[in-house]
Design an enzyme around this catalytic site. Structure first.
Site, short mmCIF file in Angstrom:
data_model
loop_
_atom_site.label_atom_id
_atom_site.label_comp_id
_atom_site.label_asym_id
_atom_site.label_seq_id
_atom_site.Cartn_x
_atom_site.Cartn_y
_atom_site.Cartn_z
CB CYS A 393 19.88 35.45 35.14
SG CYS A 393 20.00 36.60 33.76
CG ASP A 394 17.74 32.68 31.63
OD1 ASP A 394 18.12 33.78 31.19
OD2 ASP A 394 18.28 31.60 31.35
CB VAL A 395 13.29 32.53 36.79
CG1 VAL A 395 13.60 31.11 36.36
CG2 VAL A 395 14.18 32.97 37.93
CB VAL A 396 13.76 37.92 37.45
CG1 VAL A 396 13.32 37.21 38.71
CG2 VAL A 396 15.27 37.96 37.36
CB SER A 434 18.00 31.82 27.99
OG SER A 434 18.21 33.15 28.42
#
Lengths: 465, 115
Positions: A393-396, A434
């Site tokens: 999720c956060d990394v994209v 996050s």
């Protein structure tokens, strides 16, 4: 006694170790490098024993054998998803060992140790104790013994600073007092244990790679300082190199999250205030899928995959939690057999320790040449027809680029949004660690397939048959 | 004084060499790298063995035995896991690029044992 021949032998062993580390620059030679490092340590052991023969060999040898006998079977069995907790555990063991050796040396040598030795001993004592308690907290969090979410004690920052200062002061006192009372060293040890504890309970989830790298550096430095108290330069050299490695990895992890070390350790920037909901929910928990994903996006996803020429798979830790690695790798194989170009996009902080995602996929028998790191893969997204996000999720999350003032703002991301279609196989639409909502899911390009990633990918695999 | 100077220069030199070498390690290998360096930090086992180079009092002996046990666990486990991990990085599997229409022959590899 003459020191020159000793120094030469030490230097040769250190060079073997350095050569071993140098072999880690390439994957093909890394295994030989690991072996060389092990050989260097074995030689150092033999040399040390020949120089200072054991007076009471029984206990020492028994402990040596027992330690090895306990470690080996465990090392052969552990699965790749548990590597971070295993590494943290070993780290803690190394830290405690350094701490105990220094404690005994300090007790024995009270008043007779050279100033350098005494200072090194006290540093090793404190650093070893702090890495031990910090590592044990990390093990507990990673092994799921207690919640992975950060624990914020009342007055957390003050508490940490106070414990740190108290350790520093008592340490300095113990160093300055000519014959320091034996109990004072125990006070230093106890305070340092508190520092490690307070430090690491504050870190959780996706920040774990930073903590583990930091602890790695800490154990290395503790070993180096132990070398100062026992007067063995090989220990110093080894410890310093491990310290350097841990430092590099810590900085790399921080850079990959656009955060500072103090920021991670004090929780600066993690969910607190204006961030829309989500709180500190762990990325994807492999619970029972809520319900069947609606068929429409599923069919669209199958059609998109069939029609694609290039597919980039973006795996996240959610994939590992859902134990979907082998399904994902088989899906990649299937797509390749249909004539498509497939690769994996690996974010540096995907997983729970530096580079963790690579070993998770390697364990599932992915071809390592298809594992592309962030800088290499990002320019490829705009030419890709489909980005297949699995448990990430956060990394994209494009909010890292588009929105100011979120915990992930400025964090480098994988540019999945530039691909033609984005198929998302996540458990649900909840934000990642996050706590920042992911606008990618709302994009017209997105084909979200909510539900257990393992099942979703298995269904995709079936549909592509 | 020369002793101190020697120890500090060994530390500084090793840190620098380690830093320069490890900067070149690709992220692909970061986990095995950390696992290997972790094993190297178990070098404290040497320090622990040195404790037994003179006769020990019982409390010292107990602490020393514990230190050897822990450090050996660290060294042996670290190197063994690293080796296992590096063996996993496979390459050169049969090329899978086939003409789109052609049916893949005998795919469906063995099911990995669950859990």
């Amino acid at each position: 006694m003459d020191n020159a021949p000793r120094l030469i032998v030490d230097l040769v062993i250190v060079l073997v170790l350095i050569f071993g580390i140098a072999l880690f620059r390439r994957r093909r030679s890394a295994r030989a490098g690991n072996l060389m490092a092990a050989v260097a340590l074995a030689c150092a052991l033999a040399v040390a024993l020949s120089r200072d023969p054991l007076v009471e060999p029984f206990f020492a040898v028994a402990a040596l054998l027992l330690g090895a006998a306990a470690a080996y079977p465990l090392a052969m069995r552990v699965r790749m998803i548990h590597i971070p907790s295993m590494v943290a555990f070993q780290n803690g063991a190394g830290g405690l060992a350094a701490c105990l050796v220094s404690l005994v040396e300090l007790w024995r040598g009270t008043g007779v140790l050279a100033p350098a030795g005494a200072a090194g001993g006290i540093l090793a004592l404190a650093l070893g104790a702090a890495t031990f308690s910090g590592s044990m907290v990390a093990v507990g969090k990673l092994a799921g013994a207690f919640r992975q979410t950060p624990v914020r004690l009342p007055w957390h920052g003050v508490l940490l600073a106070a414990a740190f200062l108290a350790t520093l002061l008592t340490g300095a006192l113990a160093g300055l007092m000519a014959p320091a009372p034996a109990g004072l060293f125990l006070v230093v040890l106890g305070l340092a244990l508190c520092v490690g504890l307070v430090l690491s309970v504050r870190v959780g989830g996706a920040d774990m790679p930073v903590l583990i790298s930091l602890l790695n550096a800490g154990t290395g430095l503790a070993a180096a300082f132990t070398g100062m108290v026992v007067g063995n330069s090989f220990l110093i050299a080894c410890g310093a190199m491990v310290g350097a490695s841990g430092t590099i990895l810590t900085l790399a992890m921080c850079r990959a999250m656009n955060r500072s070390i103090p920021g991670v350790l004090t929780g600066g920037g993690v969910p607190s205030g204006p961030i829309p909901s989500g709180g500190t929910v762990e990325e994807e928990t492999p619970a029972a899928p809520p319900e069947q994903a609606p068929t429409e996006p599923f069919d669209a996803a199958v059609a998109a995959l069939r029609g694609a020429d290039t597919v980039i798979i973006v795996p996240g830790y959610g994939m590992a939690l859902a134990q979907a690695q082998s399904e994902v790798v088989r899906l990649a194989d299937r797509l390749e057999s249909l004539g498509k170009e497939v690769c994996f996009a690996i974010h540096p902080v995907a997983g729970r320790m530096p580079g963790h995602m690579n070993v998770l996929l390697a364990e599932a028998e992915a071809d390592y040449e298809k594992l592309l790191q962030m800088e290499a893969v990002n320019p490829r997204f705009k030419d890709a027809d489909v980005a297949l996000v699995v448990g990430a999720c956060d990394v994209v999350n494009p909010a890292a680029i588009d929105v100011e003032g979120t915990p992930i703002s400025g964090m480098p991301i994988l540019m999945a949004r530039e691909a033609g279609r984005v198929v998302v196989c996540n458990l649900d639409e909840k934000p990642g660690y996050s706590g920042v909502e992911n606008p990618l899911y709302e994009s017209p390009k997105a084909l979200p397939l909510w539900g257990d990633a393992k099942e979703t990918v298995a269904r995709l695999l079936q549909a592509l048959d | 004084m020369t002793e101190l100077l020697l120890l500090v220069s060994v530390f500084a030199g090793s840190f620098l060499v380690g830093y320069l070498l490890i900067l070149k390690v690709p992220p692909l290998l970061h986990t095995p790298l950390m696992s290997m360096t972790n094993a190297v930090s178990g070098v404290t086992v040497l320090g622990a063995l040195l404790l037994f180079a003179v006769s020990t009092a019982p409390p010292e002996r107990a602490l020393g035995v514990l230190a050897i046990l822990l450090a050996t666990f660290n060294v042996v486990g670290g190197f063994a896991i690293t080796d296992r991990m590096l063996k996993l990085f496979k390459e050169g599997r049969p090329p899978v690029l086939r003409p789109p229409g052609e049916a893949p022959a005998g795919e469906d590899g063995e099911q990995p044992a669950g859990g």
